[in-house]
Scaffold this motif. Structure first.
Motif, PDB file in Angstrom:
ATOM      1  N   LYS A  62       0.598  -1.181   0.081  1.00 54.65           N
ATOM      2  CA  LYS A  62       0.149  -0.057   0.114  1.00 54.65           C
ATOM      3  C   LYS A  62       0.807   1.204  -0.171  1.00 54.65           C
ATOM      4  O   LYS A  62       0.436   2.210  -0.676  1.00 54.65           O
ATOM      5  CB  LYS A  62      -0.947  -0.045   1.166  1.00 54.65           C
ATOM      6  CG  LYS A  62      -2.119  -0.967   1.075  1.00 54.65           C
ATOM      7  CD  LYS A  62      -3.075  -0.976   2.164  1.00 54.65           C
ATOM      8  CE  LYS A  62      -3.944  -1.939   1.967  1.00 54.65           C
ATOM      9  NZ  LYS A  62      -4.916  -2.081   3.237  1.00 54.65           N
ATOM     10  N   VAL A  63       1.982   1.167   0.559  1.00 50.83           N
ATOM     11  CA  VAL A  63       2.814   2.153   0.802  1.00 50.83           C
ATOM     12  C   VAL A  63       3.449   2.740  -0.766  1.00 50.83           C
ATOM     13  O   VAL A  63       3.499   3.816  -1.221  1.00 50.83           O
ATOM     14  CB  VAL A  63       3.968   2.162   1.782  1.00 50.83           C
ATOM     15  CG1 VAL A  63       5.023   3.220   1.490  1.00 50.83           C
ATOM     16  CG2 VAL A  63       3.553   2.494   3.282  1.00 50.83           C
ATOM     17  N   GLY A  64       3.834   1.427  -1.303  1.00 51.73           N
ATOM     18  CA  GLY A  64       4.380   1.565  -2.677  1.00 51.73           C
ATOM     19  C   GLY A  64       3.555   2.225  -3.654  1.00 51.73           C
ATOM     20  O   GLY A  64       3.935   2.897  -4.374  1.00 51.73           O
ATOM     21  N   GLU A  65       1.918   1.640  -3.582  1.00 49.23           N
ATOM     22  CA  GLU A  65       1.195   2.003  -4.588  1.00 49.23           C
ATOM     23  C   GLU A  65       0.964   3.720  -4.293  1.00 49.23           C
ATOM     24  O   GLU A  65       0.781   4.231  -5.129  1.00 49.23           O
ATOM     25  CB  GLU A  65      -0.115   1.380  -4.230  1.00 49.23           C
ATOM     26  CG  GLU A  65      -0.047  -0.139  -4.708  1.00 49.23           C
ATOM     27  CD  GLU A  65      -1.196  -0.905  -4.310  1.00 49.23           C
ATOM     28  OE1 GLU A  65      -2.007  -0.534  -3.559  1.00 49.23           O
ATOM     29  OE2 GLU A  65      -1.543  -2.034  -4.994  1.00 49.23           O
ATOM     30  N   ARG A  66       0.779   4.002  -2.940  1.00 46.78           N
ATOM     31  CA  ARG A  66       0.608   5.473  -2.663  1.00 46.78           C
ATOM     32  C   ARG A  66       1.818   6.349  -3.133  1.00 46.78           C
ATOM     33  O   ARG A  66       1.434   7.467  -3.612  1.00 46.78           O
ATOM     34  CB  ARG A  66       0.482   5.548  -1.232  1.00 46.78           C
ATOM     35  CG  ARG A  66       0.227   6.981  -0.727  1.00 46.78           C
ATOM     36  CD  ARG A  66      -1.108   7.567  -1.011  1.00 46.78           C
ATOM     37  NE  ARG A  66      -1.334   8.658  -0.215  1.00 46.78           N
ATOM     38  CZ  ARG A  66      -2.211   9.582  -0.807  1.00 46.78           C
ATOM     39  NH1 ARG A  66      -2.969   9.253  -1.669  1.00 46.78           N
ATOM     40  NH2 ARG A  66      -2.334  10.847  -0.300  1.00 46.78           N
ATOM     41  N   MET A  67       3.085   5.790  -2.982  1.00 45.29           N
ATOM     42  CA  MET A  67       4.353   6.630  -3.346  1.00 45.29           C
ATOM     43  C   MET A  67       4.055   6.649  -4.989  1.00 45.29           C
ATOM     44  O   MET A  67       4.542   7.835  -5.550  1.00 45.29           O
ATOM     45  CB  MET A  67       5.396   5.779  -2.854  1.00 45.29           C
ATOM     46  CG  MET A  67       5.932   5.933  -1.440  1.00 45.29           C
ATOM     47  SD  MET A  67       7.441   4.864  -1.061  1.00 45.29           S
ATOM     48  CE  MET A  67       8.699   5.802  -2.124  1.00 45.29           C
ATOM     49  N   GLN A  68       3.928   5.762  -5.626  1.00 47.97           N
ATOM     50  CA  GLN A  68       3.735   5.665  -7.051  1.00 47.97           C
ATOM     51  C   GLN A  68       2.586   6.558  -7.642  1.00 47.97           C
ATOM     52  O   GLN A  68       2.956   7.294  -8.476  1.00 47.97           O
ATOM     53  CB  GLN A  68       3.317   4.066  -7.490  1.00 47.97           C
ATOM     54  CG  GLN A  68       3.755   4.069  -8.933  1.00 47.97           C
ATOM     55  CD  GLN A  68       3.522   2.706  -9.342  1.00 47.97           C
ATOM     56  OE1 GLN A  68       3.016   1.903  -8.882  1.00 47.97           O
ATOM     57  NE2 GLN A  68       4.180   2.276 -10.495  1.00 47.97           N
ATOM     58  N   SER A  69       1.612   6.692  -6.853  1.00 47.15           N
ATOM     59  CA  SER A  69       0.420   7.488  -7.269  1.00 47.15           C
ATOM     60  C   SER A  69       0.795   9.137  -7.047  1.00 47.15           C
ATOM     61  O   SER A  69       0.330   9.860  -7.551  1.00 47.15           O
ATOM     62  CB  SER A  69      -0.894   7.394  -6.458  1.00 47.15           C
ATOM     63  OG  SER A  69      -0.884   7.392  -5.050  1.00 47.15           O
ATOM     64  N   MET A  70       1.780   9.359  -5.989  1.00 44.63           N
ATOM     65  CA  MET A  70       2.192  10.687  -5.760  1.00 44.63           C
ATOM     66  C   MET A  70       3.442  10.997  -6.579  1.00 44.63           C
ATOM     67  O   MET A  70       3.966  11.966  -6.370  1.00 44.63           O
ATOM     68  CB  MET A  70       2.595  10.642  -4.258  1.00 44.63           C
ATOM     69  CG  MET A  70       1.467  10.421  -3.285  1.00 44.63           C
ATOM     70  SD  MET A  70       1.981  10.514  -1.351  1.00 44.63           S
ATOM     71  CE  MET A  70       2.964  11.820  -1.476  1.00 44.63           C
ATOM     72  N   GLY A  81       7.486  -2.793  -9.693  1.00 43.06           N
ATOM     73  CA  GLY A  81       6.417  -3.425  -9.016  1.00 43.06           C
ATOM     74  C   GLY A  81       5.725  -2.575  -7.833  1.00 43.06           C
ATOM     75  O   GLY A  81       4.812  -3.214  -7.454  1.00 43.06           O
ATOM     76  N   GLY A  82       5.944  -1.448  -7.972  1.00 36.56           N
ATOM     77  CA  GLY A  82       5.229  -0.621  -6.902  1.00 36.56           C
ATOM     78  C   GLY A  82       5.461  -0.649  -5.479  1.00 36.56           C
ATOM     79  O   GLY A  82       4.741  -0.256  -4.668  1.00 36.56           O
ATOM     80  N   SER A  83       6.425  -1.479  -5.115  1.00 36.12           N
ATOM     81  CA  SER A  83       6.976  -1.824  -3.849  1.00 36.12           C
ATOM     82  C   SER A  83       8.115  -0.827  -3.489  1.00 36.12           C
ATOM     83  O   SER A  83       9.046  -1.089  -4.394  1.00 36.12           O
ATOM     84  CB  SER A  83       6.799  -3.122  -3.555  1.00 36.12           C
ATOM     85  OG  SER A  83       7.414  -3.449  -2.219  1.00 36.12           O
TER      86      SER A  83
END
Length: 87
Positions: A62-70, A81-83
Motif C-alpha cells: 500500500k505504501v508503494g502504491e501510494r508513493m507511485q500515485s504521488m 512493481g510498486g513496492s
C-alpha cells in the motif's frame, strides 16, 4: 555484467536484506515469548508470525502504491512493481 549492473544488484540485495531483518525483528518481538519453553514454534506463535509477515507485506504494498500515485516511485529502487523493495 557491467559494474553498474553489479552496483544495482548489490543495492537491491542490501534493501531486501534490510526488509528481511526488519520483518524478523518486528515479528519476533510481537509473536515470540522471550522465555523460550520449546525448541519449535507453537501453533499460536506460528499463526502470529504468519499474520505479522502478511501484514508487513500488505502495508508495504500500500505504501508503494501510494508513493507511485504521488509520483515518488521514480526515486524508489530499480526493482519496480510498486513496492519500495521491488515486489
Amino acid at each position: 555484467m557491467s559494474s553498474q549492473n553489479i552496483e544495482v544488484a548489490v543495492a537491491e540485495l542490501d534493501m531486501i536484506t534490510d526488509v528481511f531483518n526488519r520483518i524478523v525483528s518486528s515479528c519476533h518481538s510481537k509473536c515470540i515469548n522471550p522465555r523460550y519453553s520449546e525448541a519449535d514454534l507453537n501453533k499460536g506463535e506460528s499463526v502470529c508470525v504468519d499474520r505479522c509477515v502478511a501484514k508487513f507485506f500488505e502495508v508495504n504494498k500500500k505504501v508503494g502504491e501510494r508513493m507511485q500515485s504521488m509520483g515518488g516511485a521514480g526515486a524508489g529502487g530499480a526493482g519496480g512493481g510498486g513496492s519500495p523493495f521491488g515486489m
